[in-house]
Design a protein around this motif. Sequence first.
Motif: not given
Length: 230
Positions: A44, A49, A75, A124
């Motif tokens: 991200i 993302a 996410v 992430g």
Amino acid sequence: MDDVLRQLSRVAFAGRELSDVLGDITGIAAGAIPGAEAVSSTLIRDDKAFTAAYSGEMALAADELQYAQGHGPCVDAGRGGVVLRIDDMRTEQRWPDYVARVLRETDVRSSLSVPLPYQGSSIGALNVYSTKPTAFASPESLAAGLEVAETIAVAVANADAHAQLVDQARNMRIAMESRAVIEQAKGVLMAQRHCTPEQAFEILRQASQRYNRKLREIATGIVEGVQEGA
């Protein structure tokens, strides 16, 4: 677990693109995390993302469904820094829109999302998927996932550090070039107007304000004008 660590320790980082490194790591994860059938790495950046690497089309499909919804376990794990596990998509109550589409469009029935322990320009998560319910309920699955996520975080941190060094070097080069052309322009003005270095710089500064242009641009124009007239 020792086998996972050995495989991860053999991944080469130096002189390689981040996508290639993450491709190797996700490939190892797919074969080393108990229950894994497909694995991906979500990054991200600027709150956007994307899947940086994946092993198995099922992982990519599930990831992209989350990006389309704007939320989901991988996410939310990346943004929140928390481990998120779905034992059975058929009974999962969180992320109802995402779960409905996963059940309708993929064979995913359970998943494990492990955040990267790194907070930099990129955040992430590691995402692990299976067609079977409760595929990641064992402590071994989580332990292996944490090890892989740490290795991904190291790769991402190295890539970010390298990018910062490149930017710093570029900015230094631009600054040196700017200084050089400004000094050249000052020399031209001193010769033309018989003024001091301070007075020449003031002429440049006033021109920069008057024409709303960068000092370097004004200086470049002066130097190029002299070169063309030579």
